[in-house]
Design a protein around this motif. Structure first.
Motif, PDB file in Angstrom:
ATOM      1  N   LYS A 291      78.979  19.919  19.928  1.00  0.00           N
ATOM      2  CA  LYS A 291      79.957  19.902  21.026  1.00  0.00           C
ATOM      3  C   LYS A 291      79.975  18.559  21.753  1.00  0.00           C
ATOM      4  CE  LYS A 291      76.969  21.845  24.605  1.00  0.00           C
ATOM      5  NZ  LYS A 291      76.838  22.851  25.647  1.00  0.00           N
ATOM      6  N   HIS A 292      78.962  17.745  21.522  1.00  0.00           N
ATOM      7  CA  HIS A 292      78.927  16.440  22.163  1.00  0.00           C
ATOM      8  C   HIS A 292      79.448  15.319  21.262  1.00  0.00           C
ATOM      9  CE1 HIS A 292      75.552  18.195  24.817  1.00  0.00           C
ATOM     10  NE2 HIS A 292      76.708  18.278  25.448  1.00  0.00           N
ATOM     11  N   SER A 293      79.863  15.666  20.041  1.00  0.00           N
ATOM     12  CA  SER A 293      80.298  14.602  19.132  1.00  0.00           C
ATOM     13  C   SER A 293      81.779  14.751  18.808  1.00  0.00           C
ATOM     14  CB  SER A 293      79.459  14.617  17.863  1.00  0.00           C
ATOM     15  OG  SER A 293      78.775  15.816  17.720  1.00  0.00           O
ATOM     16  N   THR A 294      82.370  13.615  18.504  1.00  0.00           N
ATOM     17  CA  THR A 294      83.785  13.625  18.155  1.00  0.00           C
ATOM     18  C   THR A 294      83.952  14.010  16.695  1.00  0.00           C
ATOM     19  OG1 THR A 294      83.739  11.321  17.514  1.00  0.00           O
ATOM     20  CG2 THR A 294      84.220  11.783  19.807  1.00  0.00           C
ATOM     21  N   LYS A 295      85.183  14.335  16.315  1.00  0.00           N
ATOM     22  CA  LYS A 295      85.452  14.720  14.921  1.00  0.00           C
ATOM     23  C   LYS A 295      85.180  13.555  13.988  1.00  0.00           C
ATOM     24  CE  LYS A 295      88.670  18.526  15.031  1.00  0.00           C
ATOM     25  NZ  LYS A 295      90.080  18.844  15.183  1.00  0.00           N
ATOM     26  N   ALA A 296      85.486  12.360  14.444  1.00  0.00           N
ATOM     27  CA  ALA A 296      85.242  11.179  13.615  1.00  0.00           C
ATOM     28  C   ALA A 296      83.762  11.036  13.310  1.00  0.00           C
ATOM     29  CB  ALA A 296      85.748   9.932  14.336  1.00  0.00           C
ATOM     30  N   GLU A 297      82.931  11.264  14.328  1.00  0.00           N
ATOM     31  CA  GLU A 297      81.480  11.170  14.114  1.00  0.00           C
ATOM     32  C   GLU A 297      81.006  12.253  13.150  1.00  0.00           C
ATOM     33  OE1 GLU A 297      79.983   9.377  18.413  1.00  0.00           O
ATOM     34  OE2 GLU A 297      80.036  11.527  18.090  1.00  0.00           O
ATOM     35  N   ILE A 298      81.462  13.489  13.386  1.00  0.00           N
ATOM     36  CA  ILE A 298      80.995  14.608  12.573  1.00  0.00           C
ATOM     37  C   ILE A 298      81.336  14.367  11.108  1.00  0.00           C
ATOM     38  CG2 ILE A 298      81.342  17.058  12.106  1.00  0.00           C
ATOM     39  CD1 ILE A 298      81.828  17.362  15.145  1.00  0.00           C
ATOM     40  N   ASN A 299      82.565  13.900  10.848  1.00  0.00           N
ATOM     41  CA  ASN A 299      82.971  13.690   9.456  1.00  0.00           C
ATOM     42  C   ASN A 299      82.264  12.496   8.833  1.00  0.00           C
ATOM     43  OD1 ASN A 299      84.672  15.877   9.321  1.00  0.00           O
ATOM     44  ND2 ASN A 299      86.361  14.738  10.255  1.00  0.00           N
ATOM     45  N   HIS A 300      81.998  11.492   9.640  1.00  0.00           N
ATOM     46  CA  HIS A 300      81.268  10.330   9.113  1.00  0.00           C
ATOM     47  C   HIS A 300      79.871  10.740   8.677  1.00  0.00           C
ATOM     48  CE1 HIS A 300      79.803   6.272   8.620  1.00  0.00           C
ATOM     49  NE2 HIS A 300      78.811   6.524   9.476  1.00  0.00           N
ATOM     50  N   PHE A 301      79.186  11.511   9.533  1.00  0.00           N
ATOM     51  CA  PHE A 301      77.827  11.912   9.188  1.00  0.00           C
ATOM     52  C   PHE A 301      77.811  13.003   8.127  1.00  0.00           C
ATOM     53  CE2 PHE A 301      77.081  10.074  13.462  1.00  0.00           C
ATOM     54  CZ  PHE A 301      76.201   9.101  13.059  1.00  0.00           C
ATOM     55  N   ALA A 302      78.892  13.763   8.019  1.00  0.00           N
ATOM     56  CA  ALA A 302      78.944  14.811   7.001  1.00  0.00           C
ATOM     57  C   ALA A 302      78.890  14.235   5.596  1.00  0.00           C
ATOM     58  CB  ALA A 302      80.212  15.641   7.182  1.00  0.00           C
ATOM     59  N   LYS A 303      79.352  12.992   5.439  1.00  0.00           N
ATOM     60  CA  LYS A 303      79.282  12.343   4.121  1.00  0.00           C
ATOM     61  C   LYS A 303      77.838  12.204   3.669  1.00  0.00           C
ATOM     62  CE  LYS A 303      83.407   9.599   4.749  1.00  0.00           C
ATOM     63  NZ  LYS A 303      83.785   8.296   5.284  1.00  0.00           N
ATOM     64  N   ALA A 304      76.927  12.070   4.643  1.00  0.00           N
ATOM     65  CA  ALA A 304      75.515  11.940   4.303  1.00  0.00           C
ATOM     66  C   ALA A 304      74.786  13.271   4.451  1.00  0.00           C
ATOM     67  CB  ALA A 304      74.857  10.891   5.195  1.00  0.00           C
ATOM     68  N   ASN A 305      75.566  14.378   4.633  1.00  0.00           N
ATOM     69  CA  ASN A 305      74.992  15.718   4.750  1.00  0.00           C
ATOM     70  C   ASN A 305      74.024  15.849   5.919  1.00  0.00           C
ATOM     71  OD1 ASN A 305      76.251  17.295   2.838  1.00  0.00           O
ATOM     72  ND2 ASN A 305      74.996  16.420   1.195  1.00  0.00           N
ATOM     73  N   THR A 306      74.334  15.268   7.055  1.00  0.00           N
ATOM     74  CA  THR A 306      73.474  15.414   8.229  1.00  0.00           C
ATOM     75  C   THR A 306      74.345  15.792   9.412  1.00  0.00           C
ATOM     76  OG1 THR A 306      73.730  13.100   8.790  1.00  0.00           O
ATOM     77  CG2 THR A 306      71.757  13.690   7.540  1.00  0.00           C
ATOM     78  N   PRO A 307      73.747  16.433  10.430  1.00  0.00           N
ATOM     79  CA  PRO A 307      74.480  16.599  11.684  1.00  0.00           C
ATOM     80  C   PRO A 307      74.683  15.252  12.354  1.00  0.00           C
ATOM     81  CG  PRO A 307      72.222  17.345  11.904  1.00  0.00           C
ATOM     82  CD  PRO A 307      72.436  17.058  10.457  1.00  0.00           C
ATOM     83  N   ALA A 308      75.559  15.231  13.360  1.00  0.00           N
ATOM     84  CA  ALA A 308      75.864  13.964  14.029  1.00  0.00           C
ATOM     85  C   ALA A 308      74.606  13.406  14.688  1.00  0.00           C
ATOM     86  CB  ALA A 308      76.947  14.186  15.075  1.00  0.00           C
ATOM     87  N   LYS A 309      74.492  12.082  14.687  1.00  0.00           N
ATOM     88  CA  LYS A 309      73.294  11.420  15.214  1.00  0.00           C
ATOM     89  C   LYS A 309      73.634  10.637  16.473  1.00  0.00           C
ATOM     90  CE  LYS A 309      70.487  12.379  11.720  1.00  0.00           C
ATOM     91  NZ  LYS A 309      69.245  13.107  11.881  1.00  0.00           N
ATOM     92  N   LYS A 310      72.599  10.410  17.293  1.00  0.00           N
ATOM     93  CA  LYS A 310      72.817   9.709  18.546  1.00  0.00           C
ATOM     94  C   LYS A 310      72.920   8.203  18.359  1.00  0.00           C
ATOM     95  CE  LYS A 310      70.727  12.702  21.999  1.00  0.00           C
ATOM     96  NZ  LYS A 310      69.456  13.086  22.576  1.00  0.00           N
ATOM     97  N   PHE A 311      72.087   7.653  17.478  1.00  0.00           N
ATOM     98  CA  PHE A 311      72.005   6.195  17.365  1.00  0.00           C
ATOM     99  C   PHE A 311      72.218   5.776  15.916  1.00  0.00           C
ATOM    100  CE2 PHE A 311      69.053   7.704  20.603  1.00  0.00           C
ATOM    101  CZ  PHE A 311      69.594   7.095  21.718  1.00  0.00           C
ATOM    102  N   THR A 312      72.996   4.722  15.743  1.00  0.00           N
ATOM    103  CA  THR A 312      73.137   4.138  14.411  1.00  0.00           C
ATOM    104  C   THR A 312      72.880   2.645  14.505  1.00  0.00           C
ATOM    105  OG1 THR A 312      75.476   3.827  14.784  1.00  0.00           O
ATOM    106  CG2 THR A 312      74.832   5.791  13.561  1.00  0.00           C
ATOM    107  N   LYS A 313      72.417   2.098  13.407  1.00  0.00           N
ATOM    108  CA  LYS A 313      72.144   0.662  13.390  1.00  0.00           C
ATOM    109  C   LYS A 313      72.317   0.180  11.960  1.00  0.00           C
ATOM    110  CE  LYS A 313      70.304  -3.248  14.765  1.00  0.00           C
ATOM    111  NZ  LYS A 313      71.148  -4.128  15.547  1.00  0.00           N
ATOM    112  N   GLU A 314      72.972  -0.953  11.839  1.00  0.00           N
ATOM    113  CA  GLU A 314      73.221  -1.494  10.509  1.00  0.00           C
ATOM    114  C   GLU A 314      72.202  -2.586  10.208  1.00  0.00           C
ATOM    115  OE1 GLU A 314      77.485  -1.891   9.463  1.00  0.00           O
ATOM    116  OE2 GLU A 314      76.852  -3.881   8.858  1.00  0.00           O
ATOM    117  N   PHE A 315      71.660  -2.560   9.015  1.00  0.00           N
ATOM    118  CA  PHE A 315      70.688  -3.571   8.599  1.00  0.00           C
ATOM    119  C   PHE A 315      71.260  -4.324   7.408  1.00  0.00           C
ATOM    120  CE2 PHE A 315      68.298  -0.354  10.796  1.00  0.00           C
ATOM    121  CZ  PHE A 315      67.416  -1.095  11.561  1.00  0.00           C
TER     122      PHE A 315
END
Lengths: 195, 116
Positions: free
Chosen positions: A48-72
């Motif tokens: 309920k705290h995440s947007t649809k864009a976030e949920i679908n982005h994380f769904a590609k990796a089969n995880t619930p939405a995450k609080k922090f992301t970082k690119e390496f």
């Protein structure tokens, strides 16, 4: 923070950091994005705290939405989408660097912010002078204050990197990692550990 | 104490079977010292001035008068160098931190023994 004893009785202060498990949520390659990178995510978020864009982005990796992301960029370990990175990449005794945001101190004077020594004992009768900065430059020449002159202002809340820290101990089952000394930031803040 | 700190403390702190003591008690701390590669155990007998901290970082301070000079030593509870602790006397004190002993000497620096 806590401390740990070596076998000969030496006590080392150390910080407990929950390092992962970090999920690979996006793999960028040279062909598709122009550069290679891994996006890692940490910390579960309620739906309920995440947007649809976030949920679908994380769904590609089969995880619930995450609080922090970082690119390496140019990550040395090959990982596929949805795989996790845990504390296993560290071993005890490693030299690491920790990047974080320091605690905000608010508007501070020059004694605390820049380590000026203050006026000290002898103010020659002047009052309200003990922590004053003193002169900030000449008068008619140069007729201006140089850029970067150290003055009072906002202190803390800066991104800093601490080098030369050591991995003292690892608790793999809880993903806890003990790092010698202190790290930037308040309790519960997010830091980056790199080898 | 946060859950993470508690977990780490539980992992780090082994079992130490010291007698229960508090500030004002007279104890003997047997601790290991290394001299020329050899290890031996030395005792330090005195009054407990304070117990401070929790979990793996807890420590206690022992004060004794050695040749007329006050000496204080701090021992971490879970230091591998502390071999054993013996309880000699239970003191009758009203405070948890006996810093006032530092300003006293002779008769007034004594602690009354608790009689049961």
């Amino acid at each position: 923070m806590t401390s740990i004893f070596s076998t000969d009785g030496k006590q080392t202060a150390c910080t407990i950091i929950e390092a992962g498990p970090n999920v690979v949520t996006q793999v960028k390659t040279k062909e598709s994005d122009g550069y290679s990178a891994l996006q890692l995510a940490f910390g579960d978020k309620k739906e309920k705290h995440s947007t649809k864009a976030e949920i679908n982005h994380f769904a590609k990796a089969n995880t619930p939405a995450k609080k922090f992301t970082k690119e390496f960029r140019d990550y040395s370990i090959e990982k596929a989408l949805g795989e996790t990175i845990t504390v296993d990449i560290f071993t005890e005794g490693d030299d690491v660097e920790v990047i974080g945001t320091t605690k905000g101190k608010g508007f501070q004077g020059v004694v605390k912010r820049h380590g000026f020594s203050g006026v000290g004992e002898q103010s020659h009768g002047q009052h309200d002078r003990s922590r004053a900065p003193g002169s900030i430059g000449g008068s008619s020449y140069p007729a201006r204050v140089f850029k970067g002159m150290r003055m009072a202002g906002r202190m803390g809340n800066d991104r800093v990197k601490l080098k030369g820290l050591k991995v003292v101990k690892i608790f793999a089952e809880k993903n806890y990692i003990l790092i010698s000394g202190s790290v930037p930031g308040h309790n519960g803040s997010i830091v980056l550990i790199q080898k | 104490m946060s859950a993470a700190v508690k977990f780490v403390h539980d992992q780090l702190t082994g079992k130490k079977d010291y007698p229960k003591f508090k500030a004002g008690d007279n104890i003997t701390v047997n601790y290991k010292i290394v001299e020329g590669g050899k290890e031996r155990i030395q005792g330090f007998r005195g009054d407990v001035v304070k117990i401070q901290g929790t979990g793996a970082t807890a420590s206690f301070t022992v004060r004794k008068i050695s040749d007329g000079v006050g000496v204080e030593r701090l021992f971490p509870f879970f230091s591998p160098n502390v071999d054993s602790v013996l309880l000699n006397k239970v003191g009758k004190v009203r405070r948890a931190k006996l810093y006032y002993l530092r300003e006293r000497s002779g008769k007034s620096a004594r602690i009354k023994e608790k009689r049961f």
